[in-house]
Every structure is written in structure tokens, then in C-alpha cells.
Scaffold this motif. Sequence first.
Motif, PDB file in Angstrom:
ATOM      1  N   THR A  44     -17.357  28.141  -3.253  1.00  0.00           N
ATOM      2  CA  THR A  44     -18.180  28.182  -2.042  1.00  0.00           C
ATOM      3  C   THR A  44     -17.385  27.683  -0.837  1.00  0.00           C
ATOM      4  N   ILE A  45     -16.642  26.607  -1.029  1.00  0.00           N
ATOM      5  CA  ILE A  45     -15.796  26.090   0.052  1.00  0.00           C
ATOM      6  C   ILE A  45     -14.777  27.144   0.476  1.00  0.00           C
ATOM      7  N   ALA A  46     -14.064  27.695  -0.511  1.00  0.00           N
ATOM      8  CA  ALA A  46     -13.006  28.659  -0.215  1.00  0.00           C
ATOM      9  C   ALA A  46     -13.535  29.922   0.458  1.00  0.00           C
ATOM     10  N   ASP A  47     -14.767  30.304   0.137  1.00  0.00           N
ATOM     11  CA  ASP A  47     -15.318  31.565   0.646  1.00  0.00           C
ATOM     12  C   ASP A  47     -16.090  31.424   1.947  1.00  0.00           C
ATOM     13  N   THR A  48     -16.155  30.234   2.529  1.00  0.00           N
ATOM     14  CA  THR A  48     -16.888  30.043   3.782  1.00  0.00           C
ATOM     15  C   THR A  48     -16.005  30.500   4.936  1.00  0.00           C
ATOM     16  N   GLU A  49     -15.971  31.802   5.169  1.00  0.00           N
ATOM     17  CA  GLU A  49     -14.984  32.392   6.075  1.00  0.00           C
ATOM     18  C   GLU A  49     -15.243  32.109   7.550  1.00  0.00           C
ATOM     19  N   ILE A  50     -16.429  31.652   7.890  1.00  0.00           N
ATOM     20  CA  ILE A  50     -16.681  31.323   9.294  1.00  0.00           C
ATOM     21  C   ILE A  50     -16.048  29.980   9.667  1.00  0.00           C
ATOM     22  N   VAL A  51     -15.535  29.283   8.669  1.00  0.00           N
ATOM     23  CA  VAL A  51     -14.838  28.007   8.898  1.00  0.00           C
ATOM     24  C   VAL A  51     -13.342  28.267   8.839  1.00  0.00           C
ATOM     25  N   PRO A  52     -12.551  27.729   9.771  1.00  0.00           N
ATOM     26  CA  PRO A  52     -11.097  27.945   9.758  1.00  0.00           C
ATOM     27  C   PRO A  52     -10.453  27.545   8.430  1.00  0.00           C
ATOM     28  N   VAL A  53      -9.367  28.223   8.097  1.00  0.00           N
ATOM     29  CA  VAL A  53      -8.695  28.000   6.819  1.00  0.00           C
ATOM     30  C   VAL A  53      -8.275  26.547   6.642  1.00  0.00           C
ATOM     31  N   LEU A  60     -11.384  21.388   0.387  1.00  0.00           N
ATOM     32  CA  LEU A  60     -11.000  21.653  -0.997  1.00  0.00           C
ATOM     33  C   LEU A  60     -10.166  20.495  -1.552  1.00  0.00           C
ATOM     34  N   GLN A  61      -9.270  19.966  -0.737  1.00  0.00           N
ATOM     35  CA  GLN A  61      -8.455  18.833  -1.165  1.00  0.00           C
ATOM     36  C   GLN A  61      -9.327  17.610  -1.422  1.00  0.00           C
ATOM     37  N   LYS A  62     -10.302  17.380  -0.563  1.00  0.00           N
ATOM     38  CA  LYS A  62     -11.209  16.245  -0.765  1.00  0.00           C
ATOM     39  C   LYS A  62     -12.020  16.406  -2.055  1.00  0.00           C
ATOM     40  N   LEU A  63     -12.433  17.651  -2.331  1.00  0.00           N
ATOM     41  CA  LEU A  63     -13.149  17.902  -3.576  1.00  0.00           C
ATOM     42  C   LEU A  63     -12.237  17.636  -4.769  1.00  0.00           C
ATOM     43  N   ARG A  64     -10.989  18.089  -4.690  1.00  0.00           N
ATOM     44  CA  ARG A  64     -10.034  17.869  -5.782  1.00  0.00           C
ATOM     45  C   ARG A  64      -9.839  16.375  -6.027  1.00  0.00           C
ATOM     46  N   GLU A  65      -9.720  15.612  -4.957  1.00  0.00           N
ATOM     47  CA  GLU A  65      -9.547  14.164  -5.091  1.00  0.00           C
ATOM     48  C   GLU A  65     -10.801  13.529  -5.692  1.00  0.00           C
ATOM     49  N   GLY A  66     -11.963  14.010  -5.274  1.00  0.00           N
ATOM     50  CA  GLY A  66     -13.210  13.490  -5.831  1.00  0.00           C
ATOM     51  C   GLY A  66     -13.315  13.757  -7.318  1.00  0.00           C
ATOM     52  N   ILE A  67     -12.921  14.946  -7.744  1.00  0.00           N
ATOM     53  CA  ILE A  67     -12.956  15.292  -9.167  1.00  0.00           C
ATOM     54  C   ILE A  67     -12.020  14.381  -9.959  1.00  0.00           C
ATOM     55  N   LYS A  70     -11.295   9.814  -7.095  1.00  0.00           N
ATOM     56  CA  LYS A  70     -11.020   9.057  -5.874  1.00  0.00           C
ATOM     57  C   LYS A  70     -12.251   9.079  -4.958  1.00  0.00           C
ATOM     58  N   ASN A  71     -13.070   8.047  -5.052  1.00  0.00           N
ATOM     59  CA  ASN A  71     -14.296   7.907  -4.248  1.00  0.00           C
ATOM     60  C   ASN A  71     -15.190   9.149  -4.294  1.00  0.00           C
ATOM     61  N   PRO A  72     -15.570   9.593  -5.498  1.00  0.00           N
ATOM     62  CA  PRO A  72     -16.354  10.828  -5.593  1.00  0.00           C
ATOM     63  C   PRO A  72     -17.712  10.756  -4.911  1.00  0.00           C
ATOM     64  N   ALA A  73     -18.377   9.622  -5.008  1.00  0.00           N
ATOM     65  CA  ALA A  73     -19.727   9.521  -4.436  1.00  0.00           C
ATOM     66  C   ALA A  73     -19.713   9.565  -2.914  1.00  0.00           C
ATOM     67  N   SER A  74     -18.559   9.253  -2.302  1.00  0.00           N
ATOM     68  CA  SER A  74     -18.478   9.234  -0.839  1.00  0.00           C
ATOM     69  C   SER A  74     -18.164  10.609  -0.251  1.00  0.00           C
ATOM     70  N   LEU A  75     -17.906  11.587  -1.096  1.00  0.00           N
ATOM     71  CA  LEU A  75     -17.569  12.923  -0.608  1.00  0.00           C
ATOM     72  C   LEU A  75     -18.765  13.525   0.130  1.00  0.00           C
ATOM     73  N   ASN A  76     -18.545  13.920   1.362  1.00  0.00           N
ATOM     74  CA  ASN A  76     -19.617  14.486   2.178  1.00  0.00           C
ATOM     75  C   ASN A  76     -19.172  15.846   2.726  1.00  0.00           C
ATOM     76  N   LEU A  77     -19.855  16.890   2.285  1.00  0.00           N
ATOM     77  CA  LEU A  77     -19.545  18.239   2.735  1.00  0.00           C
ATOM     78  C   LEU A  77     -20.718  18.834   3.520  1.00  0.00           C
ATOM     79  N   SER A  78     -21.446  17.966   4.221  1.00  0.00           N
ATOM     80  CA  SER A  78     -22.643  18.420   4.935  1.00  0.00           C
ATOM     81  C   SER A  78     -22.312  19.443   6.020  1.00  0.00           C
ATOM     82  N   ASP A  79     -21.149  19.304   6.676  1.00  0.00           N
ATOM     83  CA  ASP A  79     -20.765  20.270   7.714  1.00  0.00           C
ATOM     84  C   ASP A  79     -20.606  21.669   7.120  1.00  0.00           C
TER      85      ASP A  79
END
Length: 344
Positions: A44-53, A60-67, A70-79
Motif C-alpha cells: 500500500t505504501i509503495a503503490d500510493t502514487e500521489i505521494v512522491p517517491v 517504507l524504511q520506517k516500516l522495515r525498521e518497525g518490523i 525499532k520502536n514499532p508502536a511509535s510508527l505513524n503513517l497517518s499522512d
Amino acid sequence: MSSLPHNELLRATSRSFYLTLRVLPAAIRRQIGFAYLLARAADTIADTEIVPVDQRLDALQKLREGIQGKNPASLNLSDLAGKQGTPAEKLLLEKIGATLKDLQTFSPEDQKRIRDVLAIITGGQALDLTRFAPKISADGSLRIIALESAADLDDYTYRVAGCVGEFWTKVCRAHLFPDTRLDEEELRVNGVRFGKGLQLINILRDLPGDLKRGRCYLPTDKLEKFKLLPATLLSRANESRFRPLFDEYLDKAESHLRAGWEYTNMLPYRQFRVRLACAWPILIGIKTIEKLRSTNVIELQQGVKISRAEVRRLMVRSVLACPVSPAWRNLFPAKPVALQENLA
């Protein structure tokens, strides 16, 4: 557990996979479903084409770190969540922090398996975003970027799907039949090819849409051999040159699915739930290949899909055939395809 049960998120984000998930034994259902949910969030992150690469790569990097813990509960992708076109994908990204927190509820061994496969998948998605970053030609049109070689295509299909076959095998082996004597390497290789075959079908089916997005997964070295260019690949005038190449890749996909069918039949007979979960995407894939073989470039651009009625018939037929060995083995076409060694 998170405030929204994983089953509800899975049901909302993937109806087709949810059917497969439901048939799996309870001992592995949660691990595989959870890994799928994280992979779907990365997609879903990768395919959100209206957002710059660059912003997608950062998320995506933040998600990878969360997995990786590294502070998984603090990950916020609300934007990014606010940019989604469907409520299910919006909800998936909104709940990602709570979802990641639940990774700790798995055994250390299962956590490692989930983290390992997601590291490969998200790495492949990041590579894809970088490789296909939009480029504008001198005339203002979107330039289509193609993979360079057959090796690049094979690597891509492994990163986003073949590695799932390895993960699936490890989870099943650990929780369902740890002591069964099997050819481990053959099982692993066939599991990888199973995933690659499904992804290759997606590539061939989605070719028109990918070209419009500036992406061509059919590699340059093969296109040049057939005197084709990505921009004119689906031109009616080029159909006679395109068809043999397209059929080569259909043959390759079917060969991979044949390995997937061998994988399915290597599983212990008593594991009928896992065998059904493997059989359904294989049989749907074979039916999709049949349709793609008979379509022309115009029909391909209009979209080729298997109807829900056809899917239901395949599922019912496989359930009825499962207890009867000859009927089960006859579900998959017996006639082998002509292998295309130059695509190996």
C-alpha cells in the motif's frame, strides 16, 4: 492484540487471500496471516502514487525498521493513510503501529521467520520504487523504464513472491510436520518457483497498467531479441512479434506452477488443508494462463480476470477431489509445456 482484530483487517484488505487463510490449520494461520498483513501494508505504501517517491521510500524504511523491532508502536503513517483510495487500506495504515506491536506475541522463532521474509519483500519494493522512479521525456511524456535482463526479472519475482514460498515452507515444517522425511532442497526450490510463477502471471496480466505507469517488467534483452520497444509493445502493429515473447513467458509461468503443484503433492497427505491452500492459487493461475493464451493485445488492455463463479467451481472441485488421489492429481493439466530454457 491490537484494537482491531487481524482477521478483520485481513478480511477488509484481501478477500481472495482471506479464503485461503481460512482453510489453513490453526497452528499456522496466524503467522501467515500476520506476515501477509505487513506485506500488504508495504504494498500500500509503495503503490500510493500521489505521494512522491522519496516520501514513500522513507515510509517504507520506517516500516522495515518497525518490523525489525525499532520502536514499532511509535510508527505513524497517518499522512499516507489519508491518501488512500479505499477505507480498508486507510485503516490498515492507521493501525500499523498497533499491528507491529503484536509481533511480540509470536514465538522468537516465528518472529525471526516473519522478519526475515518481510526484509526481503520490503527490500524488493524499495528497489522497485528506486528503479522505476518516474522520468519525463523531452516531449513531456512519461518515459517507460524496463528491467535490463532476465536475471533482474527473476530476482524481482523472488523478492516479492518466491521468498514467500520459503517462508510458507519453514512455518509449515516447524508447526505441522517437523519430523516428516522430505527432500528439503527440492521442497524449498519448488516453493520458490511456486511464488515466482504466481508473480509472473501478475506481471503478464497487469502489463498494460504497468506500462501506463512507466514500468516494464519484461526485460530489455528479451525485447531487443524480438525487436520490440516498451512504448509500442501493445501496439496492434507489433502483435505478431509480441505474441511469441508473451507465450514464452506464459510457458515459463506454467512451468513454475507445475513446480508448485509438485510442491503441493510433496506435502504429507494428511495435511489436506495446506494442500488445498496451495492448490487454489495454482489452479486459478492455470485458468488465468489459459485465458491469456487466447487473448489479443486489445483484450489484454481491457483486462483479463477469472470470474468469481469460476473460482468457486475450482474450489469446490478441489475439495471434492482432495480425498481421492487420482482425481486430485488430475486437477492439474498433465501435458507439460514446452520449456523455454533461454528464460531460465
